[in-house]
Design a protein around this motif. Structure first.
Motif, PDB file in Angstrom:
ATOM      1  N   ASP A   1      28.681 -29.198  46.879  1.00  0.00           N
ATOM      2  CA  ASP A   1      29.813 -30.114  46.970  1.00  0.00           C
ATOM      3  C   ASP A   1      29.454 -31.499  46.452  1.00  0.00           C
ATOM      4  OD1 ASP A   1      31.317 -28.182  48.022  1.00  0.00           O
ATOM      5  OD2 ASP A   1      31.222 -28.862  50.108  1.00  0.00           O
ATOM      6  N   PHE A   2      28.238 -31.927  46.791  1.00  0.00           N
ATOM      7  CA  PHE A   2      27.817 -33.257  46.366  1.00  0.00           C
ATOM      8  C   PHE A   2      27.693 -33.340  44.852  1.00  0.00           C
ATOM      9  CE2 PHE A   2      26.090 -33.983  50.778  1.00  0.00           C
ATOM     10  CZ  PHE A   2      26.998 -34.990  51.053  1.00  0.00           C
ATOM     11  N   ILE A   3      27.187 -32.246  44.246  1.00  0.00           N
ATOM     12  CA  ILE A   3      27.054 -32.266  42.785  1.00  0.00           C
ATOM     13  C   ILE A   3      28.438 -32.328  42.134  1.00  0.00           C
ATOM     14  CG2 ILE A   3      26.293 -30.935  40.786  1.00  0.00           C
ATOM     15  CD1 ILE A   3      23.964 -29.977  42.555  1.00  0.00           C
ATOM     16  N   LEU A   4      29.377 -31.565  42.678  1.00  0.00           N
ATOM     17  CA  LEU A   4      30.738 -31.604  42.150  1.00  0.00           C
ATOM     18  C   LEU A   4      31.339 -33.001  42.291  1.00  0.00           C
ATOM     19  CD1 LEU A   4      32.642 -28.375  43.218  1.00  0.00           C
ATOM     20  CD2 LEU A   4      32.031 -29.162  40.944  1.00  0.00           C
ATOM     21  N   LEU A   5      31.129 -33.605  43.475  1.00  0.00           N
ATOM     22  CA  LEU A   5      31.653 -34.945  43.729  1.00  0.00           C
ATOM     23  C   LEU A   5      31.083 -35.937  42.729  1.00  0.00           C
ATOM     24  CD1 LEU A   5      33.398 -36.465  45.901  1.00  0.00           C
ATOM     25  CD2 LEU A   5      31.249 -37.122  46.923  1.00  0.00           C
ATOM     26  N   MET A   6      29.793 -35.773  42.445  1.00  0.00           N
ATOM     27  CA  MET A   6      29.094 -36.680  41.529  1.00  0.00           C
ATOM     28  C   MET A   6      29.688 -36.558  40.126  1.00  0.00           C
ATOM     29  SD  MET A   6      25.623 -38.016  41.870  1.00  0.00           S
ATOM     30  CE  MET A   6      24.910 -39.252  40.814  1.00  0.00           C
ATOM     31  N   ILE A   7      29.828 -35.309  39.644  1.00  0.00           N
ATOM     32  CA  ILE A   7      30.376 -35.111  38.298  1.00  0.00           C
ATOM     33  C   ILE A   7      31.791 -35.660  38.235  1.00  0.00           C
ATOM     34  CG2 ILE A   7      31.113 -33.378  36.622  1.00  0.00           C
ATOM     35  CD1 ILE A   7      28.794 -31.658  37.563  1.00  0.00           C
ATOM     36  N   SER A   8      32.564 -35.381  39.283  1.00  0.00           N
ATOM     37  CA  SER A   8      33.946 -35.833  39.284  1.00  0.00           C
ATOM     38  C   SER A   8      34.016 -37.365  39.262  1.00  0.00           C
ATOM     39  CB  SER A   8      34.646 -35.254  40.504  1.00  0.00           C
ATOM     40  OG  SER A   8      35.613 -36.126  40.973  1.00  0.00           O
TER      41      SER A   8
ATOM     42  N   GLY B   1      37.926 -55.138  21.987  1.00  0.00           N
ATOM     43  CA  GLY B   1      37.219 -54.590  23.152  1.00  0.00           C
ATOM     44  C   GLY B   1      38.098 -53.623  23.923  1.00  0.00           C
ATOM     45  N   LEU B   2      39.380 -53.991  24.085  1.00  0.00           N
ATOM     46  CA  LEU B   2      40.312 -53.122  24.811  1.00  0.00           C
ATOM     47  C   LEU B   2      40.535 -51.821  24.066  1.00  0.00           C
ATOM     48  CD1 LEU B   2      42.954 -55.698  25.992  1.00  0.00           C
ATOM     49  CD2 LEU B   2      41.698 -54.146  27.461  1.00  0.00           C
ATOM     50  N   ILE B   3      40.670 -51.918  22.734  1.00  0.00           N
ATOM     51  CA  ILE B   3      40.936 -50.705  21.967  1.00  0.00           C
ATOM     52  C   ILE B   3      39.704 -49.792  21.989  1.00  0.00           C
ATOM     53  CG2 ILE B   3      41.436 -49.848  19.646  1.00  0.00           C
ATOM     54  CD1 ILE B   3      43.329 -52.235  19.390  1.00  0.00           C
ATOM     55  N   THR B   4      38.505 -50.387  21.919  1.00  0.00           N
ATOM     56  CA  THR B   4      37.282 -49.582  22.054  1.00  0.00           C
ATOM     57  C   THR B   4      37.280 -48.848  23.389  1.00  0.00           C
ATOM     58  OG1 THR B   4      36.196 -51.416  20.960  1.00  0.00           O
ATOM     59  CG2 THR B   4      34.784 -49.687  21.822  1.00  0.00           C
ATOM     60  N   ALA B   5      37.611 -49.583  24.450  1.00  0.00           N
ATOM     61  CA  ALA B   5      37.647 -48.960  25.779  1.00  0.00           C
ATOM     62  C   ALA B   5      38.642 -47.814  25.795  1.00  0.00           C
ATOM     63  CB  ALA B   5      38.009 -49.993  26.837  1.00  0.00           C
ATOM     64  N   GLY B   6      39.774 -47.999  25.091  1.00  0.00           N
ATOM     65  CA  GLY B   6      40.777 -46.950  25.016  1.00  0.00           C
ATOM     66  C   GLY B   6      40.224 -45.697  24.361  1.00  0.00           C
ATOM     67  N   LEU B   7      39.449 -45.882  23.278  1.00  0.00           N
ATOM     68  CA  LEU B   7      38.895 -44.714  22.577  1.00  0.00           C
ATOM     69  C   LEU B   7      37.862 -44.006  23.443  1.00  0.00           C
ATOM     70  CD1 LEU B   7      38.658 -46.148  18.966  1.00  0.00           C
ATOM     71  CD2 LEU B   7      40.367 -44.630  19.943  1.00  0.00           C
ATOM     72  N   ILE B   8      37.027 -44.795  24.147  1.00  0.00           N
ATOM     73  CA  ILE B   8      36.036 -44.162  25.030  1.00  0.00           C
ATOM     74  C   ILE B   8      36.759 -43.425  26.158  1.00  0.00           C
ATOM     75  CG2 ILE B   8      34.130 -44.602  26.613  1.00  0.00           C
ATOM     76  CD1 ILE B   8      33.150 -45.137  23.972  1.00  0.00           C
ATOM     77  N   ALA B   9      37.858 -44.031  26.661  1.00  0.00           N
ATOM     78  CA  ALA B   9      38.617 -43.375  27.726  1.00  0.00           C
ATOM     79  C   ALA B   9      39.197 -42.058  27.219  1.00  0.00           C
ATOM     80  CB  ALA B   9      39.739 -44.285  28.220  1.00  0.00           C
ATOM     81  N   LEU B  10      39.597 -42.049  25.938  1.00  0.00           N
ATOM     82  CA  LEU B  10      40.123 -40.818  25.339  1.00  0.00           C
ATOM     83  C   LEU B  10      39.037 -39.743  25.338  1.00  0.00           C
ATOM     84  CD1 LEU B  10      42.772 -39.998  24.054  1.00  0.00           C
ATOM     85  CD2 LEU B  10      41.821 -40.564  21.837  1.00  0.00           C
ATOM     86  N   ALA B  11      37.798 -40.166  24.998  1.00  0.00           N
ATOM     87  CA  ALA B  11      36.694 -39.207  25.008  1.00  0.00           C
ATOM     88  C   ALA B  11      36.467 -38.690  26.423  1.00  0.00           C
ATOM     89  CB  ALA B  11      35.431 -39.866  24.482  1.00  0.00           C
ATOM     90  N   PHE B  12      36.559 -39.604  27.411  1.00  0.00           N
ATOM     91  CA  PHE B  12      36.331 -39.191  28.799  1.00  0.00           C
ATOM     92  C   PHE B  12      37.432 -38.263  29.286  1.00  0.00           C
ATOM     93  CE2 PHE B  12      32.869 -41.213  31.248  1.00  0.00           C
ATOM     94  CZ  PHE B  12      32.230 -41.832  30.204  1.00  0.00           C
ATOM     95  N   SER B  13      38.653 -38.420  28.745  1.00  0.00           N
ATOM     96  CA  SER B  13      39.718 -37.554  29.248  1.00  0.00           C
ATOM     97  C   SER B  13      39.484 -36.118  28.788  1.00  0.00           C
ATOM     98  CB  SER B  13      41.106 -38.070  28.856  1.00  0.00           C
ATOM     99  OG  SER B  13      41.216 -38.141  27.478  1.00  0.00           O
ATOM    100  N   GLY B  14      38.529 -35.899  27.868  1.00  0.00           N
ATOM    101  CA  GLY B  14      38.134 -34.541  27.515  1.00  0.00           C
ATOM    102  C   GLY B  14      37.454 -33.828  28.674  1.00  0.00           C
ATOM    103  N   PHE B  15      36.977 -34.598  29.668  1.00  0.00           N
ATOM    104  CA  PHE B  15      36.292 -33.983  30.804  1.00  0.00           C
ATOM    105  C   PHE B  15      37.259 -33.472  31.875  1.00  0.00           C
ATOM    106  CE2 PHE B  15      32.863 -36.971  29.437  1.00  0.00           C
ATOM    107  CZ  PHE B  15      31.960 -36.004  29.066  1.00  0.00           C
ATOM    108  N   ILE B  16      38.567 -33.795  31.702  1.00  0.00           N
ATOM    109  CA  ILE B  16      39.546 -33.339  32.697  1.00  0.00           C
ATOM    110  C   ILE B  16      39.523 -31.806  32.729  1.00  0.00           C
ATOM    111  CG2 ILE B  16      42.011 -33.207  33.243  1.00  0.00           C
ATOM    112  CD1 ILE B  16      42.255 -36.028  32.126  1.00  0.00           C
ATOM    113  N   GLY B  17      39.445 -31.244  33.897  1.00  0.00           N
ATOM    114  CA  GLY B  17      39.394 -29.795  34.001  1.00  0.00           C
ATOM    115  C   GLY B  17      37.981 -29.275  34.167  1.00  0.00           C
ATOM    116  N   LEU B  18      37.005 -30.202  34.128  1.00  0.00           N
ATOM    117  CA  LEU B  18      35.606 -29.802  34.275  1.00  0.00           C
ATOM    118  C   LEU B  18      35.326 -29.342  35.705  1.00  0.00           C
ATOM    119  CD1 LEU B  18      33.250 -29.884  32.266  1.00  0.00           C
ATOM    120  CD2 LEU B  18      32.533 -32.016  33.302  1.00  0.00           C
ATOM    121  N   VAL B  19      35.944 -30.037  36.672  1.00  0.00           N
ATOM    122  CA  VAL B  19      35.733 -29.603  38.065  1.00  0.00           C
ATOM    123  C   VAL B  19      37.083 -29.265  38.696  1.00  0.00           C
ATOM    124  CG1 VAL B  19      33.572 -30.689  38.649  1.00  0.00           C
ATOM    125  CG2 VAL B  19      35.651 -32.044  38.689  1.00  0.00           C
TER     126      VAL B  19
END
Lengths: 201, 191
Positions: B3-10, B173-191
């Motif tokens: 559970d802790f590992i899942l919580l960490m990844i999430s 800076g904001l637009i860069t953050a947006g692109l990184i956030a887009l990359a992170f949204s690829g992790f949705i569904g991982l846990v």
């Protein structure tokens, strides 16, 4: 500066969160629709007006060493008031804005105005400053919310306004869209200011 | 343990506190201009957030609930955090001067970092027990540090390229953050 100038400077010259790059977390998080943006803006304005007024009234009594802690206590008291009022009368909005209502307490705009303005000026000027900055913030959030709502779900204030074949741009409603929309809006404002400067000078 | 590992990844990837939950954006835009400041801020946040998560949980369960004062949560938490930051600053200054040199200027900024208060409130609202709350605070802070360092790495390179004038500074800076956030949204569904 006159009271009127204190009020109007918040609407363009130091318009948060564009000119004064503070308070970004609520700006990005809650602006999925125009109404949500406006609700958040008004809640922040309420806290800002009263914290400015009370900081200004108490500025001679607060010892300088503990001023930041005192400001935070004043701000936190009004945030609790807003939290309770919204829970009682605007429960729907309270649910949507969620964690960002208690987080008004760490909105840097409010502490920033208390420290930079209200602790050095009289109550009337501080009230005008709080009103101006608050309205500026509300308008910015409302505009950003409307843009994201229009592109992201094809509606404006809950009413569908786009043509029937319009394919909603759901990216705008997602977190990455918030960053990109704010970035582009900021760049657009920079463009207008540099045009004004060129015309003026 | 699973559970802790899942919580960490999430907490680090899927619900990244900075990019997906939008907490702690003000200091982020200020300190993500160079790698050094980003690492310093990241470490300071990990340290304070883990401690604050633990102490605010204890305050809520040992003080506010028995006294029936839950509605004072916001005030109590912000005072605890402000005091804690001041205290940590003093302790580090006395006991570990090199660490103070590295983290010193970032510590006062953390009081108004909404990530700290935000995580403390999430801990209570999700009904975590003490161990989970500490673990979640630590993992969230790691996610904050990760996103901060990633974006600082990209923003450092902006010094070498030409950016349209209107986009300079915060806008890009904001637009860069947006692109990184887009990359992170690829992790949705991982846990």
């Amino acid at each position: 500066m006159s009271i009127k100038e204190e009020f109007t400077k918040g609407l363009w010259k130091t318009l948060p969160p564009f000119r004064l790059v503070l308070g970004l977390c609520p700006t990005l998080a809650v602006t999925t629709t125009g109404i949500n943006g406006m609700g958040m803006g008004l809640a922040t304005t309420f806290v800002l007006i009263f914290s400015n007024l009370f900081v200004s009234l108490l500025r001679k009594l607060i010892p300088p060493q503990v001023r930041i802690a005192s400001f935070i206590v004043i701000i936190a008291s009004f945030v609790v008031i807003v939290e309770l009022i919204m829970q009682a009368y605007f429960y729907q909005l309270f649910k949507v804005l969620g964690i960002f209502i208690p987080l008004i307490v760490v909105n840097c705009i409010i502490l920033g105005r208390a420290e930079a303005f209200a602790s050095r000026n009289g109550p009337l000027a501080s009230l005008a400053d709080g009103l101006g900055i608050g309205f500026g913030f509300t308008i910015s959030l409302f505009v950003l919310g409307c843009i994201r709502e229009l592109l992201g779900s094809g509606s404006l204030l809950g009413v569908a306004v786009m043509w029937s074949g319009f394919e909603p741009f759901t990216f705008m409603l997602k977190p990455p869209g918030a960053f990109v929309a704010l970035g582009i809006l900021l760049a657009f404002m920079n463009l207008i200011s540099s045009y004004q400067e060129r015309k003026g000078g | 343990m699973g559970d802790f590992i899942l919580l960490m990844i999430s907490a680090i990837l899927v619900n990244n506190i900075l990019l997906i939950r939008f907490l702690g954006n003000c200091p982020f835009l200020g300190v993500s201009r160079s790698m050094d400041t980003a690492t310093g801020m990241g470490l300071a946040v990990i340290f304070v957030l883990t401690l604050a998560g633990m102490i605010t949980w204890l305050v809520h369960h040992a003080l506010l609930i028995p006294l029936g004062l839950e509605y004072l949560r916001t005030i109590a938490f912000i005072l605890v955090i402000a005091t804690l930051v001041q205290f940590v600053e003093m302790v580090i200054q006395k006991t570990a001067p090199p660490l103070y040199e590295a983290l010193g200027i970032y510590l006062p900024l953390i009081t108004t970092n909404c990530a700290v208060l935000g995580v403390a409130i999430i801990n209570i609202e999700e009904g975590y027990d003490l161990m989970t709350a500490i673990f979640f605070s630590f993992a969230s802070a790691c996610g904050f540090a990760l996103a901060l360092v990633l974006i600082a790495g990209i923003r450092e390179r902006f010094a070498l390229v030409e950016i349209p004038r209107a986009f300079e500074g915060t806008a890009i800076g904001l637009i860069t953050a947006g692109l990184i956030a887009l990359a992170f949204s690829g992790f949705i569904g991982l846990v």
